[in-house]
Design a protein around this motif. Sequence first.
Motif, PDB file in Angstrom:
ATOM      1  N   LEU A  91       5.742  -0.381  -8.805  1.00 29.62           N
ATOM      2  CA  LEU A  91       4.685  -0.713  -7.853  1.00 29.62           C
ATOM      3  C   LEU A  91       3.777   0.480  -7.606  1.00 29.62           C
ATOM      4  O   LEU A  91       4.228   1.623  -7.625  1.00 29.62           O
ATOM      5  N   LYS A  92       2.522   0.186  -7.398  1.00 26.03           N
ATOM      6  CA  LYS A  92       1.550   1.189  -6.944  1.00 26.03           C
ATOM      7  C   LYS A  92       0.999   0.617  -5.645  1.00 26.03           C
ATOM      8  O   LYS A  92       0.328  -0.430  -5.670  1.00 26.03           O
ATOM      9  N   VAL A  93       1.308   1.280  -4.541  1.00 23.30           N
ATOM     10  CA  VAL A  93       1.025   0.693  -3.227  1.00 23.30           C
ATOM     11  C   VAL A  93      -0.094   1.454  -2.529  1.00 23.30           C
ATOM     12  O   VAL A  93      -0.007   2.664  -2.338  1.00 23.30           O
ATOM     13  N   PHE A  94      -1.162   0.721  -2.178  1.00 22.40           N
ATOM     14  CA  PHE A  94      -2.247   1.276  -1.353  1.00 22.40           C
ATOM     15  C   PHE A  94      -2.379   0.387  -0.127  1.00 22.40           C
ATOM     16  O   PHE A  94      -3.268  -0.467  -0.064  1.00 22.40           O
ATOM     17  N   LEU A  95      -1.463   0.533   0.803  1.00 21.80           N
ATOM     18  CA  LEU A  95      -1.444  -0.327   1.995  1.00 21.80           C
ATOM     19  C   LEU A  95      -1.439   0.530   3.259  1.00 21.80           C
ATOM     20  O   LEU A  95      -0.768   1.556   3.328  1.00 21.80           O
ATOM     21  N   SER A  96      -2.179   0.069   4.263  1.00 20.18           N
ATOM     22  CA  SER A  96      -2.236   0.781   5.544  1.00 20.18           C
ATOM     23  C   SER A  96      -1.038   0.420   6.415  1.00 20.18           C
ATOM     24  O   SER A  96      -0.438  -0.655   6.253  1.00 20.18           O
ATOM     25  N   LYS A 117      -9.093   1.829   2.997  1.00 14.94           N
ATOM     26  CA  LYS A 117     -10.215   0.892   3.217  1.00 14.94           C
ATOM     27  C   LYS A 117      -9.913  -0.443   2.547  1.00 14.94           C
ATOM     28  O   LYS A 117     -10.190  -1.500   3.076  1.00 14.94           O
ATOM     29  N   LYS A 118      -9.341  -0.357   1.341  1.00 11.78           N
ATOM     30  CA  LYS A 118      -9.013  -1.571   0.580  1.00 11.78           C
ATOM     31  C   LYS A 118      -7.500  -1.601   0.405  1.00 11.78           C
ATOM     32  O   LYS A 118      -6.924  -0.673  -0.150  1.00 11.78           O
ATOM     33  N   ASN A 119      -6.856  -2.649   0.890  1.00 14.62           N
ATOM     34  CA  ASN A 119      -5.395  -2.754   0.809  1.00 14.62           C
ATOM     35  C   ASN A 119      -4.998  -3.544  -0.440  1.00 14.62           C
ATOM     36  O   ASN A 119      -5.344  -4.716  -0.570  1.00 14.62           O
ATOM     37  N   GLU A 120      -4.278  -2.869  -1.330  1.00 16.38           N
ATOM     38  CA  GLU A 120      -3.901  -3.490  -2.605  1.00 16.38           C
ATOM     39  C   GLU A 120      -2.503  -3.067  -3.022  1.00 16.38           C
ATOM     40  O   GLU A 120      -2.043  -1.982  -2.663  1.00 16.38           O
ATOM     41  N   VAL A 121      -1.846  -3.940  -3.812  1.00 15.77           N
ATOM     42  CA  VAL A 121      -0.556  -3.614  -4.433  1.00 15.77           C
ATOM     43  C   VAL A 121      -0.653  -3.977  -5.905  1.00 15.77           C
ATOM     44  O   VAL A 121      -1.045  -5.095  -6.247  1.00 15.77           O
ATOM     45  N   PHE A 122      -0.311  -3.024  -6.776  1.00 16.70           N
ATOM     46  CA  PHE A 122      -0.291  -3.291  -8.219  1.00 16.70           C
ATOM     47  C   PHE A 122       1.165  -3.359  -8.668  1.00 16.70           C
ATOM     48  O   PHE A 122       1.933  -2.433  -8.432  1.00 16.70           O
ATOM     49  N   ILE A 123       1.517  -4.485  -9.298  1.00 15.91           N
ATOM     50  CA  ILE A 123       2.907  -4.693  -9.740  1.00 15.91           C
ATOM     51  C   ILE A 123       2.925  -4.701 -11.269  1.00 15.91           C
ATOM     52  O   ILE A 123       2.215  -5.483 -11.899  1.00 15.91           O
TER      53      ILE A 123
END
Length: 423
Positions: free
Chosen positions: A200-205, A167-173
Amino acid sequence: MSASAVFVLDLKGKPLISRNYKGDVSMAEIDHFMPLLMQKEEEGALTPLLTHGKVHFLWIKHTNLYLVATTMKNANASLVYSFLYKVVEVFSEYFKELEEESIRDNFVVIYELLDELMDFGFPQTTDSKILQEYITQQGNKLETGKSHVPPTVTNAVSWRSEGIKYKKNEVFIDVIESVNLLVNTNGSVLLSEIVGTIKLKVFLSGMPELRLGLNDRMLFELTGRGKNKSVELEDVKFHQCVRLSRFDNDRTISFIPPDGDFELMSYRLNTQVKPLIWIESVIEKFSHSRVEIMVKAKGQFKKQSVANSVEISVPVPSDADSPKFKTSVGSAKYMPEKNIVVWSIKSFPGGKEFLMRAHFGLPSVEKEEVEGRPPIAVRFEIPYFTVSGIQVRYMKIIEKSGYQALPWVRYITQSGDYQLRTQ
């Protein structure tokens, strides 16, 4: 060529589980491994590769297990060792702790994993996230007439599944730098290096294409921007998702990321680092009855920054007793089993100076042998700060559906092997 068979042995050399991939080496050859290992250990000539007749044993030790690959050919040794460490990583993902008991409890899953990890002696699918899609720890009911191969196994992008949605697309570096430092008794720096990782922590569709820009000196020189505020990276290692040809051409870090957590790259900087926390110590012995230790710690980093969870481990004589402490900040604790005093400071602002005094009693009978003085070890973590000055200049996220995604960047500097010798 690669491995012929892979064995997992206990500490006595007894095989717990094995998989024969090529059949050109007798499985009984493993009986020679343990006697050979013990013989070499006694001679002080132990090597990671042992040979018996025509058979080579390539082995690693993990907790109470030996992982051994056998081959008769001139195998690519570095490939085999990388594979063995990857096996440890995958098994640890599945069973949390990899030890003899977890092997005995999970024979069925391990046989399935060994079948998928390697085929005819060559590594195949070694990504635990992909393996977990179709090798589950629960027993599956047999569905007749359906054979389903996960698309990731046949896909060009084997580390990422299709159809991922958030639902929410985010990347944590996270840019994490560890400082390794050794300071001599006279205050001169003998060894200093920075070992950095970008996680990286990737929450991308979908199947996004990511481009990461750093203040890399070679890139700045290629684009004619000079050397201002740039960093020269050495020993750069990338995750398999990074397009290396693109990086070699124009120093662009371009990749389709795996889902969730992963380490994108690691690097090293062999630069002269100013000690971030400077320690001075004075040890005074009084007529063999007591010893006094004074330790002064100074934060030599920016005043705006704060070091968290600082632990200064000061060695004390092994026969010391009845400790008394006085600290200007934090608390001190005597750990007799390690012969050290640990001075803990929750938050240590830059530019500040703190003192710790310790007083110990000594037995009246003096020990005859002279003890060596171990160095003072320091542990710390400084958020929002990097020693090297590395910066994430941009993170571009391109996906065919055109969604907007937020990249978040965090910088952390921590102690690696950080030691200061005492007089």
